[in-house]
Design a protein around this motif. Structure first.
Motif, PDB file in Angstrom:
ATOM      1  N   ASN A   1       4.139  14.538  12.908  1.00  0.00           N
ATOM      2  CA  ASN A   1       3.591  13.039  12.706  1.00  0.00           C
ATOM      3  C   ASN A   1       3.271  13.124  11.413  1.00  0.00           C
ATOM      4  OD1 ASN A   1       2.278  10.681  12.511  1.00  0.00           O
ATOM      5  ND2 ASN A   1       1.066  10.849  14.142  1.00  0.00           N
ATOM      6  N   THR A   2       3.945  12.546  10.553  1.00  0.00           N
ATOM      7  CA  THR A   2       3.757  12.488   8.931  1.00  0.00           C
ATOM      8  C   THR A   2       3.239  11.194   8.600  1.00  0.00           C
ATOM      9  OG1 THR A   2       5.815  11.050   8.807  1.00  0.00           O
ATOM     10  CG2 THR A   2       6.165  13.362   8.548  1.00  0.00           C
ATOM     11  N   GLY A   3       2.540  10.355   9.404  1.00  0.00           N
ATOM     12  CA  GLY A   3       1.749   9.140   9.128  1.00  0.00           C
ATOM     13  C   GLY A   3       2.868   8.249   8.486  1.00  0.00           C
ATOM     14  N   GLN A   4       2.332   7.154   7.920  1.00  0.00           N
ATOM     15  CA  GLN A   4       3.214   6.328   7.169  1.00  0.00           C
ATOM     16  C   GLN A   4       2.544   5.728   5.897  1.00  0.00           C
ATOM     17  OE1 GLN A   4       4.509   3.145   9.740  1.00  0.00           O
ATOM     18  NE2 GLN A   4       2.428   2.880  10.749  1.00  0.00           N
ATOM     19  N   ARG A   5       3.286   5.537   4.871  1.00  0.00           N
ATOM     20  CA  ARG A   5       2.568   4.711   3.642  1.00  0.00           C
ATOM     21  C   ARG A   5       3.645   3.751   3.232  1.00  0.00           C
ATOM     22  NH1 ARG A   5       1.657   9.798   4.207  1.00  0.00           N
ATOM     23  NH2 ARG A   5      -0.425  10.746   3.775  1.00  0.00           N
ATOM     24  N   PRO A   6       3.184   2.749   2.667  1.00  0.00           N
ATOM     25  CA  PRO A   6       4.340   1.686   2.202  1.00  0.00           C
ATOM     26  C   PRO A   6       4.828   2.349   0.954  1.00  0.00           C
ATOM     27  CG  PRO A   6       1.972   1.049   1.671  1.00  0.00           C
ATOM     28  CD  PRO A   6       1.793   2.298   2.564  1.00  0.00           C
ATOM     29  N   SER A   7       6.049   2.091   0.766  1.00  0.00           N
ATOM     30  CA  SER A   7       6.702   2.268  -0.265  1.00  0.00           C
ATOM     31  C   SER A   7       7.171   0.915  -1.044  1.00  0.00           C
ATOM     32  CB  SER A   7       7.934   3.267  -0.203  1.00  0.00           C
ATOM     33  OG  SER A   7       8.820   2.391   0.678  1.00  0.00           O
ATOM     34  N   ALA A   8       7.160   1.068  -2.559  1.00  0.00           N
ATOM     35  CA  ALA A   8       7.609  -0.153  -3.524  1.00  0.00           C
ATOM     36  C   ALA A   8       9.088   0.115  -3.537  1.00  0.00           C
ATOM     37  CB  ALA A   8       7.018   0.208  -4.906  1.00  0.00           C
ATOM     38  N   PRO A   9       9.737  -1.267  -3.632  1.00  0.00           N
ATOM     39  CA  PRO A   9      11.308  -1.243  -3.710  1.00  0.00           C
ATOM     40  C   PRO A   9      11.463  -1.145  -4.928  1.00  0.00           C
ATOM     41  CG  PRO A   9      10.058  -3.681  -3.639  1.00  0.00           C
ATOM     42  CD  PRO A   9       9.142  -2.458  -3.172  1.00  0.00           C
ATOM     43  N   PRO A  10      12.887  -0.396  -5.311  1.00  0.00           N
ATOM     44  CA  PRO A  10      13.087  -0.493  -6.727  1.00  0.00           C
ATOM     45  C   PRO A  10      13.401  -1.592  -7.522  1.00  0.00           C
ATOM     46  CG  PRO A  10      15.015   0.002  -5.255  1.00  0.00           C
ATOM     47  CD  PRO A  10      13.759  -0.327  -4.342  1.00  0.00           C
ATOM     48  N   LEU A  11      12.354  -2.214  -7.958  1.00  0.00           N
ATOM     49  CA  LEU A  11      12.569  -3.547  -8.826  1.00  0.00           C
ATOM     50  C   LEU A  11      12.271  -3.280 -10.065  1.00  0.00           C
ATOM     51  CD1 LEU A  11      10.940  -6.093  -6.240  1.00  0.00           C
ATOM     52  CD2 LEU A  11      13.355  -5.751  -6.586  1.00  0.00           C
ATOM     53  N   PRO A  12      13.086  -3.640 -11.080  1.00  0.00           N
ATOM     54  CA  PRO A  12      12.843  -3.342 -12.399  1.00  0.00           C
ATOM     55  C   PRO A  12      11.428  -3.855 -12.928  1.00  0.00           C
ATOM     56  CG  PRO A  12      15.054  -3.863 -12.037  1.00  0.00           C
ATOM     57  CD  PRO A  12      14.317  -4.167 -10.826  1.00  0.00           C
ATOM     58  N   GLY A  13      10.775  -3.291 -13.637  1.00  0.00           N
ATOM     59  CA  GLY A  13       9.357  -3.668 -14.102  1.00  0.00           C
ATOM     60  C   GLY A  13       8.255  -3.651 -13.004  1.00  0.00           C
TER      61      GLY A  13
ATOM     62  N   GLU B   1       6.763  -1.472 -11.620  1.00  0.00           N
ATOM     63  CA  GLU B   1       5.854  -0.242 -11.957  1.00  0.00           C
ATOM     64  C   GLU B   1       4.856  -0.584 -13.153  1.00  0.00           C
ATOM     65  OE1 GLU B   1       9.236   0.110 -14.757  1.00  0.00           O
ATOM     66  OE2 GLU B   1       9.111  -0.085 -12.560  1.00  0.00           O
ATOM     67  N   VAL B   2       5.022  -1.805 -13.804  1.00  0.00           N
ATOM     68  CA  VAL B   2       4.341  -1.938 -14.833  1.00  0.00           C
ATOM     69  C   VAL B   2       3.440  -3.225 -14.493  1.00  0.00           C
ATOM     70  CG1 VAL B   2       5.751  -0.893 -16.453  1.00  0.00           C
ATOM     71  CG2 VAL B   2       6.054  -3.277 -16.054  1.00  0.00           C
ATOM     72  N   VAL B   3       3.309  -3.723 -13.374  1.00  0.00           N
ATOM     73  CA  VAL B   3       2.620  -5.076 -13.080  1.00  0.00           C
ATOM     74  C   VAL B   3       1.635  -4.776 -11.721  1.00  0.00           C
ATOM     75  CG1 VAL B   3       3.874  -6.695 -14.118  1.00  0.00           C
ATOM     76  CG2 VAL B   3       4.243  -5.841 -11.743  1.00  0.00           C
ATOM     77  N   PRO B   4       0.742  -5.241 -11.801  1.00  0.00           N
ATOM     78  CA  PRO B   4      -0.180  -5.141 -10.525  1.00  0.00           C
ATOM     79  C   PRO B   4       0.610  -5.738  -9.466  1.00  0.00           C
ATOM     80  CG  PRO B   4      -1.568  -6.278 -12.027  1.00  0.00           C
ATOM     81  CD  PRO B   4      -0.041  -5.956 -12.643  1.00  0.00           C
TER      82      PRO B   4
ATOM     83  N   SER C   1       1.406  -3.706   1.908  1.00  0.00           N
ATOM     84  CA  SER C   1       0.695  -3.988   3.257  1.00  0.00           C
ATOM     85  C   SER C   1      -0.662  -3.097   3.066  1.00  0.00           C
ATOM     86  CB  SER C   1       1.631  -3.519   4.242  1.00  0.00           C
ATOM     87  OG  SER C   1       1.672  -2.008   4.127  1.00  0.00           O
ATOM     88  N   THR C   2      -0.833  -2.146   2.519  1.00  0.00           N
ATOM     89  CA  THR C   2      -2.261  -1.525   2.621  1.00  0.00           C
ATOM     90  C   THR C   2      -3.430  -2.064   1.439  1.00  0.00           C
ATOM     91  OG1 THR C   2      -1.140   0.671   3.138  1.00  0.00           O
ATOM     92  CG2 THR C   2      -3.561   0.715   2.119  1.00  0.00           C
ATOM     93  N   SER C   3      -2.707  -2.119   0.343  1.00  0.00           N
ATOM     94  CA  SER C   3      -3.636  -2.790  -0.652  1.00  0.00           C
ATOM     95  C   SER C   3      -4.282  -4.017  -0.329  1.00  0.00           C
ATOM     96  CB  SER C   3      -2.928  -2.472  -2.258  1.00  0.00           C
ATOM     97  OG  SER C   3      -2.131  -3.384  -2.312  1.00  0.00           O
ATOM     98  N   ILE C   4      -3.269  -4.956   0.015  1.00  0.00           N
ATOM     99  CA  ILE C   4      -3.764  -6.323   0.525  1.00  0.00           C
ATOM    100  C   ILE C   4      -4.824  -6.385   1.437  1.00  0.00           C
ATOM    101  CG2 ILE C   4      -2.126  -7.037   2.369  1.00  0.00           C
ATOM    102  CD1 ILE C   4      -1.739  -9.396   0.874  1.00  0.00           C
TER     103      ILE C   4
END
Length: 95
Positions: free
Chosen positions: A67-79, A81-84, A88-91
Motif C-alpha cells: 500500500n503505497t498511499g497516495q499523494r497529489p501530483s502537479a500536472p506538467p504545466l510550464p511555469g 513550479e515557480v508560482v504558489p 487537493s492536500t494543501s487546499i
C-alpha cells in the motif's frame, strides 16, 4: 461565511478516524503482518523493508501487497513550479 478552521478540524478527524479504523481492522486479521516502512524489490518475489522503527526486514512470498498511499501530483504545466498553487492536500490546510 465558511469557517476554514472548523472545516480543517473536521477533515482531520475524519482522516484520523478512517486511518485508525482501517488499521485496527487489518491488525485483527489472522495471517497478515502490517509492516511500516519503505520497501524495495530485491528479487522477483523478495522485498527489503527499511522499517520506520529502525532496522530492515527481508520478506519473500508468492503474493505481496504494497500500500503505497497516495499523494497529489502537479500536472506538467510550464511555469507552475515557480508560482504558489494549491492541490487537493494543501487546499485542506488553509486557515
Amino acid at each position: 461565511r465558511v469557517d476554514l478552521a472548523q472545516v480543517r478540524a473536521r477533515k482531520n478527524k475524519v482522516v484520523t478516524d478512517f486511518r485508525s479504523g482501517s488499521q485496527k481492522s487489518l491488525e485483527s486479521k489472522p495471517n497478515l503482518d502490517l509492516i511500516w516502512g519503505e520497501a524495495r524489490f530485491t528479487g522477483e518475489k523478495t522485498l527489503e523493508v527499511a522499517l520506520n522503527a529502525g532496522g530492515t526486514r527481508t520478506l519473500a512470498g508468492g503474493r505481496v501487497v504494497i500500500n503505497t498511499g497516495q499523494r497529489p501530483s502537479a500536472p506538467p504545466l510550464p511555469g507552475l513550479e515557480v508560482v504558489p498553487y494549491l492541490d487537493s492536500t494543501s487546499i485542506m490546510e488553509l486557515t
